[in-house]
Motif scaffolding. Structure first.
Motif, mmCIF file in Angstrom:
data_model
loop_
_atom_site.group_PDB
_atom_site.id
_atom_site.type_symbol
_atom_site.label_atom_id
_atom_site.label_comp_id
_atom_site.label_asym_id
_atom_site.label_seq_id
_atom_site.Cartn_x
_atom_site.Cartn_y
_atom_site.Cartn_z
ATOM 1 N N LEU A 1 -67.018 35.013 -65.344
ATOM 2 C CA LEU A 1 -67.940 34.438 -64.354
ATOM 3 C C LEU A 1 -68.880 35.449 -63.711
ATOM 4 N N VAL A 2 -68.666 36.731 -63.992
ATOM 5 C CA VAL A 2 -69.402 37.783 -63.269
ATOM 6 C C VAL A 2 -70.911 37.584 -63.371
ATOM 7 N N ASP A 3 -71.418 37.281 -64.579
ATOM 8 C CA ASP A 3 -72.871 37.141 -64.772
ATOM 9 C C ASP A 3 -73.436 35.867 -64.143
ATOM 10 N N PHE A 4 -72.559 34.933 -63.788
ATOM 11 C CA PHE A 4 -73.038 33.667 -63.204
ATOM 12 C C PHE A 4 -73.132 33.740 -61.679
ATOM 13 N N THR A 5 -72.734 34.883 -61.132
ATOM 14 C CA THR A 5 -72.726 35.124 -59.668
ATOM 15 C C THR A 5 -72.328 33.873 -58.866
ATOM 16 N N PRO A 6 -71.081 33.427 -59.030
ATOM 17 C CA PRO A 6 -70.664 32.215 -58.319
ATOM 18 C C PRO A 6 -70.570 32.451 -56.813
ATOM 19 N N ASN A 7 -70.810 31.387 -56.073
ATOM 20 C CA ASN A 7 -70.573 31.430 -54.624
ATOM 21 C C ASN A 7 -69.060 31.421 -54.410
ATOM 22 N N THR A 8 -68.558 32.103 -53.398
ATOM 23 C CA THR A 8 -67.107 32.121 -53.157
ATOM 24 C C THR A 8 -66.807 31.663 -51.745
ATOM 25 N N PHE B 1 -65.589 31.774 -73.423
ATOM 26 C CA PHE B 1 -65.668 30.733 -72.403
ATOM 27 C C PHE B 1 -67.053 30.727 -71.757
ATOM 28 N N ALA B 2 -67.539 31.915 -71.467
ATOM 29 C CA ALA B 2 -68.862 32.024 -70.824
ATOM 30 C C ALA B 2 -69.966 31.560 -71.763
ATOM 31 N N ASP B 3 -69.963 32.103 -73.013
ATOM 32 C CA ASP B 3 -71.078 31.839 -73.941
ATOM 33 C C ASP B 3 -71.089 30.415 -74.479
ATOM 34 N N GLN B 4 -69.889 29.888 -74.789
ATOM 35 C CA GLN B 4 -69.865 28.590 -75.471
ATOM 36 C C GLN B 4 -69.597 27.402 -74.548
ATOM 37 N N PHE B 5 -69.087 27.667 -73.352
ATOM 38 C CA PHE B 5 -68.785 26.542 -72.458
ATOM 39 C C PHE B 5 -69.650 26.586 -71.191
ATOM 40 N N LEU B 6 -69.534 27.673 -70.436
ATOM 41 C CA LEU B 6 -70.182 27.724 -69.125
ATOM 42 C C LEU B 6 -71.708 27.664 -69.208
ATOM 43 N N THR B 7 -72.282 28.295 -70.229
ATOM 44 C CA THR B 7 -73.758 28.317 -70.327
ATOM 45 C C THR B 7 -74.334 26.916 -70.574
#
Length: 929
Positions: free
Chosen positions: A701-708, A668-674
């Motif tokens: 999501l850890v590497d994307f450091t989302p705001n919470t 999900f992270a590599d193929q969608f979120l990036t």
């Protein structure tokens, strides 16, 4: 000469009309002619027998009203006279007609003959999008007073008024629609064709203005479409000014609108995440108004930057709600025009090309004819062609499967319907929209598709984001259903049947391109494959039963077995692998033969656009995908979790094989979120133990450091709700299942008596729900209560909730989907019962695999997965009770683990701070009262 209609309604002592077992207690007849009500007749009738208490309560007709009333034989001559030369009209005509004929026979009168009109059937055809065809609901739709439902005089008058409205609607239909309906009318259950023929004749004599009102094409009348995009003066100011103005306008158009701090916080967070191209996680408590909180900044940003924003929901229902409720409101208040597109799976849309062919077929099935009639009338109003607008009878679902849009619906300019194609229009609308509303399943299907529509959209908002992991896992996995495979084979048929293969052969024979020997080979191979399929499916079923004998499921619960192709041993498994290998090879040969015929068929320009060509090619493609799935699921090594399920009492075809990735986070992270610039995840339930750690890890999501951001609910829970934990339900492991169900049932019964119903009971096991329902429905103490439960009553969730709200003393038992997404505000729901804490079974294959993976890393699967999942579900369940600032109620938890276990406090901390009481049920009820 004008037609005369007599609208009749009867009240009776029951439904058993045969042999006079039940009798008429009231009869009413309303005479209608030339669009007017001319005469009304009504009389109570002495049934010469007792009226059951339930009927007396329902109708208000008791012994005192009928004691001095005439006998049926005394009023019969007047009824017979009224019906001479008239149409007999009733709401559900067969009930009233059969009852009346039997009473006439019993009283010694000759049988009356006259044509019949059923206003239920007529309403089905002429009001194809109505939610309900009950008399009360139709009366409400037309604004008629219906003060005394279940009284013959009131019911007959309302039926007559509705009938006049339906006649007027029929007369307004365009000529081509009426002609097509008339062609279907032989299959209708009442004499509706007679009225249609008169309408047709009248229009042919006097002419019509149909071409001005409708888009008439190939003998179909369609709604004239508005192709214009909304263009107006763009008043794009800064976001702060826009928001201030929008809130002022909202307060003007919504009488109860109040500015909420939490909603303002969420609006700002969404806008900043879009503007600054960052990720954000927002937990917004019930009552925050989160839908408007993400729509307002999305629309502004899309217009400001001329970049589309995609909003994805878990359910199609929420998609629909946004489009029907929030978008019209925003179009009214915002200072600039904006475009919104709804995108659903392709099968939601009608294929006009296929429908035209289906309409030309001779109908042998009533539900098919009724569904076609409804669609003909619906086409006059629908701009979307979306099936969700339609109220299709259950028997019409198979027809929809044949006439909905799919990959083989004609999509070239050569098609006569291309310029009017609903699916193409939905796609085109999405390309020009500021905001696209879709759902998680479609978004992930689009993500893995070769022809992605939404891949270029860089801003996504996920509502109901707690479902993302599960939906993505399903979309990225494999599935093989033995039942669906059987259905595909049966749709091909053989040369001896009148199914697709035989139709293709007949069509190609007309063009002199059919080679009979090749079709005979295909037909023979299909028979052999069907035989081998049955053998394989029987083996798989036997295999599951062998492997699950220690955990044999009671009732008709699905048996579930997780398998690993590398580790399975034994004679039966070897036989399954050998047969599957041979079976897949045999299917490969069949597909080669079928594809050859499909290519020949598509090369013939006269047949390329034919419905049968599309269906034939589509079936080949589906079969090819299923062969690919079966090979992967049984013959190939995979890193995915693989398991099989079968119903205990099902047929050999009830087995389904599954494969899903254990962890979607990296994918999900590599193929969608990036590939996205900003992604916003929101839900009422994202945090566990006041942190977003669980959801961040699940979705990578850890590497994307989302705001919470956590926004508490604006409700005053401590004043609105109490939590009661019963200590006298036995521990499930210390008693038999039967004893446990009995204890739960007694608790539900006592709580229902104390609260007068209006309660939702949530189960974690469908089997336990069914067993509890069986106990409760036999309880005399609950005779005056309406008991509703999913599947047992075979109603849609929406219809069940509506039924629940209609009855004051109602109890709704639910599982799975009822833990979330249902909204019952106000007094209709004042008590919520949670039977057990919603832990996923540790034997569930995905849970097993995830637990094993964590153990390998030296982590505790209970605290890492099982507990967080159960807490999120518990929060969802709890959220069903309080939906507005004025709601009040009580939550009963019948699971002592909530207060007695070391992890129970985690559940309590996850919900708002409310008064908690613990003790025997009698004490809790006393405290509640």
């Amino acid at each position: 000469m004008s037609k005369r209609y007599v609208v009749v309604d009867l009240e009776t002592t029951g439904n058993a009309w045969k042999d006079g077992k039940d009798k008429i207690t009231q009869i009413a007849a309303v005479v209608v002619e030339d669009g007017e009500i001319l005469e009304i007749f009504s009389s109570f009738v002495n049934p010469e027998r007792d009226i059951p208490p339930f009927i007396a309560e329902l109708t208000g007709i008791d012994e005192t009203l009928v004691k001095q009333a005439p006998l049926f034989r005394d009023v019969a001559p007047m009824i017979i006279e009224l019906l001479q030369g008239a149409y007999f009209v009733a709401h559900n005509v067969h009930f009233d007609w059969n009852f009346l004929q039997e009473e006439l026979r019993q009283a010694g009168f000759l049988e009356v003959t006259c044509p019949k009109i059923d206003t239920v059937e007529l309403a089905h055809i002429l009001l194809p999008t109505a939610d309900s065809y009950k008399l009360r609901d139709l009366a409400k739709r037309y604004g008629f007073d219906h003060d005394q439902p279940h009284r013959a005089d009131s019911d007959a008058m309302v039926t007559a008024e509705i009938f006049l409205q339906l006649l007027a609607k029929m007369e307004s239909l365009p000529l081509v629609t009426l002609q097509s309906l008339y062609e279907l009318s032989d299959m209708f259950q009442s004499n509706i064709g007679d009225i249609m023929s008169a309408c047709i004749l009248n229009k042919m004599i006097h002419g019509t203005d149909d071409a001005e009102k409708y888009d008439v094409h190939r003998n179909f009348a369609l709604c004239k479409r508005n192709y214009a995009l909304q263009i107006g003066e763009e008043k794009i100011t800064d976001f702060s000014s826009f928001l201030t103005e929008a809130m002022q306008r909202l307060a003007e158009v919504m009488p109860f609108f109040e500015k909420r701090d939490g909603q303002q916080m969420m609006i700002n967070e969404v806008y900043e995440a879009l503007r600054d191209s960052r990720f954000s996680l927002i937990e917004a408590g019930t009552g925050t108004g989160k839908t408007l909180a993400y729509l307002l900044p999305s629309i502004f940003y899309a217009k400001e930057k001329e970049q589309p924003v995609v909003i994805s929901t878990q359910t199609v229902q929420l998609q629909q709600q946004i489009l029907a409720k929030e978008i019209p409101l925003l179009k009214k208040i915002l200072p600039f025009p904006f475009e919104v597109a709804m995108l659903k799976g392709r099968k939601h849309y009608l294929c006009l090309h296929k429908f035209e062919h289906a309409l030309g077929e001779v109908d042998n099935h009533y539900d098919d004819a009724l569904t076609k009639a409804k669609i003909l009338v619906w086409l006059l109003d629908t701009e979307s062609g979306d099936q969700d607008e339609l109220n299709i009878p259950a028997g019409g679902r198979l027809l929809w499967e044949r006439i909905c849009s799919d990959a083989h619906s004609p999509n070239s300019m050569k098609s006569a319907w291309f310029s009017r194609c609903f699916y193409q229009r939905a796609k085109n609308k999405a390309l020009f929209a500021d905001v696209v509303i879709t759902n998680h399943t479609l978004l992930f299907q689009d993500f893995v598709s070769e022809e992605s529509l939404l891949a270029s959209c860089e801003h996504i908002i996920f509502d109901e984001a707690h479902h993302l992991e599960e939906t993505a896992s399903r979309a990225l996995g494999e599935q093989f259903s033995c039942m669906y495979f059987q259905l595909i084979l049966s749709r091909f048929g053989t040369l001896e049947t009148s199914d697709v293969l035989a139709k293709v052969y007949d069509m190609m024979k007309q063009s002199q391109i059919a080679v009979r020997s090749e079709f005979q080979t295909i037909s023979r191979t299909l028979k052999e494959i069907k035989f081998d399929a049955d053998e394989l499916f029987q083996m798989l079923r036997t295999f599951i039963f062998q492997k699950t004998k220690q955990e044999h499921a009671p009732g008709n619960m699905p048996l579930m077995y997780r398998y690993d192709v590398n580790k399975e041993r034994g004679k039966l498994w070897r036989s399954i692998v050998e047969l599957t290998d041979r079976f897949v090879h045999q299917l490969g040969i069949l597909l080669t033969l079928l594809e050859k015929q499909g290519e020949m068929l598509q090369k013939q320009s006269e047949w390329e656009m034919h419905m049968i060509t599309g269906e034939f090619v589509h079936l080949i493609e589906v079969l090819s995908k299923m062969v690919h799935s079966l090979r992967k699921l049984i013959l190939e090594d995979t890193s995915y979790v693989t398991w099989m399920e079968a119903e205990t009492k099902g047929t050999i075809h009830s087995t389904i094989l599954y494969a899903q990735p254990v962890d979607i986070s990296d994918l999900f992270a590599d193929q969608f979120l990036t590939r996205k610039r900003s992604v916003i995840f929101t839900s009422a339930t994202l945090t566990v133990n006041d942190t977003f750690d669980y959801i961040e890890e699940e979705l990578g999501l850890v590497d994307f450091t989302p705001n919470t951001l956590t926004i508490p609910s604006p409700f005053h829970y401590e004043e609105q709700v109490k939590l009661m934990v019963s200590t006298d339900v036995p521990h499930i492991k210390h008693v038999t299942e039967e004893e446990y169900v009995r204890a739960v049932s007694e608790h539900i019964m006592k709580i229902a008596k104390a609260t007068n119903g209006r309660m939702l009971v949530l189960f974690t096991s469908y089997e336990m729900l069914k067993q509890t329902f069986e106990v409760l429905k036999k309880e005399e103490a609950l005779e005056e209560f309406l008991l509703l439960t999913q599947s047992v009553h075979n109603r849609s969730r929406t219809r069940m909730i509506r039924k629940f709200q209609e009855f004051e003393k109602s109890i709704l038992l639910g599982t799975s989907s009822f833990w979330e997404g249902i909204d019952i505000p106000g007094d209709a729901l004042s008590c919520l019962v949670i039977v057990r804490l919603p832990f996923t079974s540790p034997h569930q294959p995905m849970m097993q695999a995830k637990s094993e993976r964590l153990k390998e890393k030296g982590e505790d699967s209970f605290t890492k997965i099982a507990l967080p999942q159960a807490i999120l579900r518990f929060k969802q369940g709890f959220g069903r009770l309080i939906r507005t600032t004025t709601d009040t109620g009580t939550v009963f938890v019948l699971d002592r683990r909530l207060t007695a276990s070391f992890y129970g406090k985690r559940f309590i901390q996850s919900i708002p701070s409310i008064p908690l009481y613990e003790g025997p049920l009698e004490d809790l009820i006393e405290r509640m009262e």
